[in-house]
Scaffold this active site. Structure first.
Site, mmCIF file in Angstrom:
data_model
loop_
_atom_site.group_PDB
_atom_site.id
_atom_site.type_symbol
_atom_site.label_atom_id
_atom_site.label_comp_id
_atom_site.label_asym_id
_atom_site.label_seq_id
_atom_site.Cartn_x
_atom_site.Cartn_y
_atom_site.Cartn_z
ATOM 1 C CD GLU A 62 0.923 -6.521 1.619
ATOM 2 O OE1 GLU A 62 -0.040 -7.344 1.717
ATOM 3 O OE2 GLU A 62 2.186 -6.713 1.980
ATOM 4 N N GLY B 159 -2.152 -10.925 -7.050
ATOM 5 C CA GLY B 159 -2.775 -12.192 -7.056
ATOM 6 C C GLY B 159 -4.102 -12.427 -6.080
ATOM 7 C CG MET C 90 -4.732 -8.499 0.975
ATOM 8 S SD MET C 90 -2.979 -8.108 0.995
ATOM 9 C CE MET C 90 -2.660 -7.958 2.873
ATOM 10 C CD GLU C 91 -0.681 -11.183 3.294
ATOM 11 O OE1 GLU C 91 -1.200 -10.985 2.077
ATOM 12 O OE2 GLU C 91 0.127 -10.248 3.613
ATOM 13 C CG HIS D 178 1.528 -16.965 -0.990
ATOM 14 N ND1 HIS D 178 2.848 -16.937 -1.113
ATOM 15 C CD2 HIS D 178 0.936 -15.773 -0.820
ATOM 16 C CE1 HIS D 178 3.247 -15.677 -0.857
ATOM 17 N NE2 HIS D 178 2.199 -14.964 -0.553
ATOM 18 C CD GLU D 179 -2.355 -14.630 -0.728
ATOM 19 O OE1 GLU D 179 -2.100 -13.802 0.129
ATOM 20 O OE2 GLU D 179 -1.679 -14.389 -1.789
ATOM 21 C CG HIS E 248 0.578 -14.224 3.823
ATOM 22 N ND1 HIS E 248 2.053 -13.966 4.101
ATOM 23 C CD2 HIS E 248 0.595 -14.028 2.486
ATOM 24 C CE1 HIS E 248 2.540 -13.505 3.233
ATOM 25 N NE2 HIS E 248 1.487 -13.464 2.085
ATOM 26 C CD GLU F 170 4.205 -11.354 0.650
ATOM 27 O OE1 GLU F 170 3.924 -12.269 0.229
ATOM 28 O OE2 GLU F 170 3.319 -10.401 1.212
HETATM 29 N N1 TRP Z 1 0.352 -9.594 0.456
HETATM 30 C C1 TRP Z 1 -0.173 -10.222 -1.011
HETATM 31 C C2 TRP Z 1 0.322 -11.476 -1.380
HETATM 32 O O1 TRP Z 1 0.028 -12.476 -0.566
HETATM 33 C C3 TRP Z 1 0.419 -9.068 -1.985
HETATM 34 C C4 TRP Z 1 -0.555 -8.151 -2.333
HETATM 35 C C5 TRP Z 1 -2.167 -8.182 -2.654
HETATM 36 C C6 TRP Z 1 -0.411 -6.940 -2.563
HETATM 37 N N2 TRP Z 1 -2.571 -7.023 -3.015
HETATM 38 C C7 TRP Z 1 -1.412 -6.178 -2.915
HETATM 39 C C8 TRP Z 1 0.666 -5.885 -2.213
HETATM 40 C C9 TRP Z 1 -1.610 -4.861 -3.290
HETATM 41 C C10 TRP Z 1 0.359 -4.466 -2.684
HETATM 42 C C11 TRP Z 1 -0.644 -3.858 -2.797
HETATM 43 O O2 TRP Z 1 1.459 -11.681 -1.695
HETATM 44 ZN ZN ZN Z 2 2.325 -13.176 0.224
#
Ligand code: TRP
Ligand code: ZN
Length: 885
Positions: free
Chosen positions: A128, A268, A270-271, A304-305, A308, A327
């Site tokens: 992402e 932080g 990634m989901e 949070h993750e 998602h 988000e």
């Molecule tokens: N989607 C992730 C979240 O839970 C955000 C995220 C994680 C992200 N790594 C990233 C967005 C790298 C952009 C690039 O909020």
């Molecule tokens: Zn998120």
């Protein structure tokens, strides 16, 4: 690095792809510097699409190695290729066809941490928003959904674990000491949710039985030896799974759910479907190394993750303009989860503090944008506090407007109607309009108009008529690209509190809609009249912070003290004490500036100490009450030009006022410090955390008395957990910098935690945020420290980020050296990691409101960045927006 192409994407240009992707089959042959990726993609031409149109796939720094159509090599005249794009012509008219793309990529050289990269010897991906195109040529956009089959081949000894999304299909040995594993994810997903992890990691395993009785395997993967530190994350995960079933009826859908902790990560967490990847800061915790805040963050981010999986993955976004759809909604869900796990009021106070400290300034500066933007140049730069936190507030307001039951009905409809879709904000809002039977078109302006609305309120009580009138006026400030605003639909929770603390129940209301305890402000100017109010009430407005607005309501301090004592909404009580504190602090800031002695309204000190001393109130709440507005809060309130000398004065004022409170409340603080000591083993529970917070708060007040430094030094030595240790160390470093007690404590801390990177980050941050103009020299020296690692994002954020974002007096030196230093660092970070560079640069987002001399220095530093020819799209986008608006 991809330098800027200057292309702007417009929401209005959205159209579906010409080709529909049916299936994805990927084979990775992992190698640190030359990984072979074979992608087999089955497409068909979308109905009604012109037969002559080519298939265009996205790439980023890619090198094409092989290309086949239905297993036959394509001739050079059938395609065009560049590192950024692959265009294939002469495709079959109606039948599905298979494109095979082979790329060779270099994970070791990937320093921007997007796509497939290496961190501490393991392979990991971050896709992402547009990282998948760094792995293979692909229609890399969120509305292209397909099931994925993944085969990973790698050296077995160094990569015993081969993981990807979905369910495990099988694996086995291969040639030359290699082995393989295959995974299948049956849920159609966009490429940004793809993940691959391979390497040698320790595993913590558990299981969860879902609502319908299915067993799910849970695994958290961490560096060997760190397994015990994943226990809390596992517990948080199980509680999240249960909560989503109970609160939203959402069950997990695969046989396995995995979380991998890595130490080099841009954000932080990634989901990715079934395989979340986390910054290890948000997984690893034990009492010796993690603070209560760390535990709370882990709980929130794990949730949070996980959440998602439904809000983001099962229902994803049609395009990146809809980012808040996943988000904002998911932040709202994790906020609600934490509120249920901990204290709702305390959680709300923390949320509002964060919103005001981060989102309000963004919304008031050159980077302001709507929750649902309509253009972007670099999508990475839209993972903002506006999309996340204001997006969450907008969702919260829908829940407030509809009430709990109808909101639930709307969510159910959303899940039912859009499962498997790539949806839009309009789709989402429509579900609540239908479920709630309410027109939300005016409300939707919250998605489209940037800027924090200002609501000015005044009230009057008519003794003879027994009526109370409330006049409200709203304005939404101009923001970049949006000079003129329409009035918003603002839900304001309110109460009319009578002398005895009970809430007035007016016999009638005119002037606008009221539902329950919520008043609907929909016009620019509106006057509500309440009849049958027996005596003059005290107005408590925007309780629970029902709307993310600036409220201008001047109330006598007696009224605020009344709210502070009697409101049944604890948030409102905290808000009233804050409103009592602010004028005192601001007056003190002015007095300091003019060299006058500092004084303080006894009503404020009394209300504050009364709350602190009230054992019927939860300790965590009392700690929030004792945490006075920060110098940045005061600087914001001083309004007009942001003068860091005024911030400095504000800091002196805070110190002076704290000293007064510390003196008047000495007995209270001593009692709290003595009685709140927790016996028995450490527990990261909200209850114990609240006690520690209150006790540490008492300690910091006590450190204002004679012998304060010794008290702090003793507390540091006596600390048997990281929360107490960090608190004492912060008091020492920030209040007594340069003293031998402080140097000794910092030295002892470093020695003890030298091999723990997450704790070292704290050591850097505490020193980077020591107030005053001496901070820059300190930061420069710390960059030379052998423990500083310029390639690790957490470390860079803990030093350079902490300095720029969280040291207002140190960063905003009158000579502009802070800004020049930052510009230099941004230019050094950018070629390696544009996303990190751009994010840290946003620390200058409020530069335009600086007083003129500093503003000139800031502009010059930004212009220096802008002049550099080899900038990433990320940094160029931010710097140009900051200079333009
Ligand atoms: N989607 C992730 C979240 O839970 C955000 C995220 C994680 C992200 N790594 C990233 C967005 C790298 C952009 C690039 O909020
Ligand atoms: Zn998120």
């Amino acid at each position: 690095m991809r330098t800027d192409t200057g292309q702007i994407v417009h929401l209005a240009d959205y159209r579906p792809t010409d080709f529909v992707l049916e299936r994805v089959d990927l084979t990775f042959e992992l190698d640190p510097t030359a990984t072979r990726v074979e992608a087999r993609l089955i497409f068909h031409r979308r109905e009604g699409v012109d037969a002559g149109l080519p298939l265009i796939l996205d790439g980023d720094e890619l090198a094409l190695s092989e290309l086949r159509l239905d297993q036959i090599d394509l001739k050079p005249e059938q395609f065009d290729v560049s590192p950024e794009q692959l265009t294939i012509r002469d495709l079959p008219e109606s039948q599905p066809f298979e494109i095979t793309v082979v790329t060779i990529i270099n994970p070791e050289a990937n320093t921007q941490l997007m796509g497939l990269y290496r961190t501490n010897g393991i392979y990991c991906t971050q896709c992402e928003a547009e990282g998948f195109r760094r792995i293979t040529y692909f229609p890399d956009r969120p509305d292209v959904l397909a099931p994925y089959t993944i085969t990973i081949v790698a050296d077995k000894a160094s990569n015993p674990l081969l993981l990807s999304n979905g369910n495990f299909l099988g694996g086995g040995n291969y040639d030359e000491g290699r082995h393989f594993a295959a995974w299948f994810d049956p849920f159609p997903k966009p490429s940004y949710l793809f993940a691959l992890v391979a390497g040698d990691l320790g595993v913590v395993e558990d299981s969860f039985t879902t609502l319908s009785g299915r067993d799910v395997t849970l695994k958290i993967l961490v560096e060997h030896g760190k397994e015990p530190r994943a226990a809390y994350a596992m517990d948080a995960l199980k509680r999240s799974m249960k909560w989503d079933e109970e609160r939203f009826g959402r069950e997990y859908d695969l046989d396995i759910f995995m979380i991998v902790a890595v130490s080099d990560f841009n954000m932080g967490a990634m989901e990715n479907k079934g395989l979340n990847v986390f910054n290890d800061k948000y997984v690893l915790a034990d009492p010796e190394t993690a603070t209560d805040q760390d535990y709370a963050n882990i709980e929130a981010i794990i949730a949070h993750e996980y959440f998602h999986n439904w809000t983001g993955n099962r229902i994803t976004c049609r395009d990146w303009f809809q980012l808040c759809l996943k988000e904002g909604l998911t932040v709202y869900r994790d906020h609600e989860f934490s509120a249920d796990m901990r204290s709702r009021a305390v959680k709300r106070i923390a949320e509002v503090r964060h919103l005001k400290a981060e989102q309000f300034p963004e919304d008031a500066g050159p980077l302001a944008h709507p929750v649902r933007p309509t253009t972007y140049r670099e999508i990475n730069n839209f993972y903002t506090t506006t999309v996340y936190e204001k997006g969450s507030e907008v969702t919260r307001m829908i829940a407030t407007l509809l009430g709990r039951d109808l909101f639930k009905k709307g969510m159910d409809l959303y899940f039912e109607r859009h499962d498997g879709d790539a949806a839009t904000v309009e789709d989402f809002v429509k579900c609540f309009e239908e479920a709630g039977g309410r027109d939300l078109s005016q409300f939707s302006r919250w998605y489209h108009q940037a800027g924090t609305p200002m609501v000015t309120a005044s009230s009057a009580y008519d003794t003879a008529e027994k009526t109370f009138t409330l006049s409200l006026e709203q304005t939404v400030p101009a923001t970049p690209g949006q000079p003129v605003k329409e009035p918003m639909h603002i839900p304001l929770s309110f109460a009319l509190i009578l002398d005895n603390g009970s809430i007035a129940e007016p016999t009638a209301v005119t002037g606008g809609e009221i539902t329950g305890e919520v008043l609907h402000l929909t016009e620019r100017k509106q006057t509500f009249t309440f009849s049958g109010v027996a005596s003059r009430p005290v107005l408590s407005l925007n309780r629970s912070f029902s709307a993310p607005i600036n409220l201008d309501l001047s109330q006598p301090s007696a009224d605020l003290a009344h709210i502070a004592r009697h409101d049944s909404d604890l948030f409102a009580r905290w808000q009233a004490i804050t409103h009592l504190a602010l004028p005192n602090l601001m007056q003190a800031a002015r007095d300091v500036g003019e060299g006058k002695p500092i004084d303080c309204d006894p009503a404020f000190v009394e209300a504050l100490l009364e709350a602190a001393d009230d054992d019927n109130l939860e300790p965590a709440f009392r700690a929030q009450v004792l945490a006075l507005p920060s110098e940045a809060d005061i600087a914001r309130e001083l309004g007009g030009k942001n003068d860091p000398d005024a911030i400095h004065a504000a800091r002196q004022a805070i110190i002076a006022i704290i000293a007064i409170i510390a003196d008047k409340g000495a007995a209270v603080f001593q009692r709290l410090f003595d009685t709140l000591r927790i016996d028995g083993p450490f527990a990261p529970s909200a209850e114990d955390a609240g006690k520690r917070a209150l006790r540490n708060s008492a300690l910091s007040y006590l450190s204002y008395a004679d012998g304060g430094i010794q008290r702090a030094a003793d507390a540091f030595s006596a600390a048997d957990n990281m929360t107490d240790m960090i608190q004492a160390l912060t008091v020492l470093a920030h209040r007594f910098p340069g003293k031998s007690e402080t140097a000794n404590a910092l030295g002892a801390f470093l020695k003890r935690f030298e091999t723990n990177p997450l704790v070292l980050d704290k050591w850097f941050s505490i020193q980077a945020t020591i107030p005053g103009p001496g901070a820059l020299a300190r930061v420069k020296a710390l960059m030379e420290d052998p423990h500083f690692v310029a390639t690790n994002p957490n470390r860079v954020r803990s030093l350079i980020g902490a300095f720029a974002f969280s040291n207002p007096t140190g960063f905003n030196r009158a000579d502009g050296e802070g800004y020049r230093f930052l510009a230099k660092q941004i230019l050094a970070i950018d070629p390696r990691n544009p996303q990190l560079a751009a994010r840290i640069l946003t620390s200058m987002r409020s530069w335009r409101s600086l007083e003129p001399v500093r503003a000139d220095h800031a502009r010059a530093a930004l212009a220096e960045i802008e002049r550099t020819s080899e900038l990433s799209t990320d940094v160029r986008d931010i710097v140009e927006r900051m200079l333009k608006a």
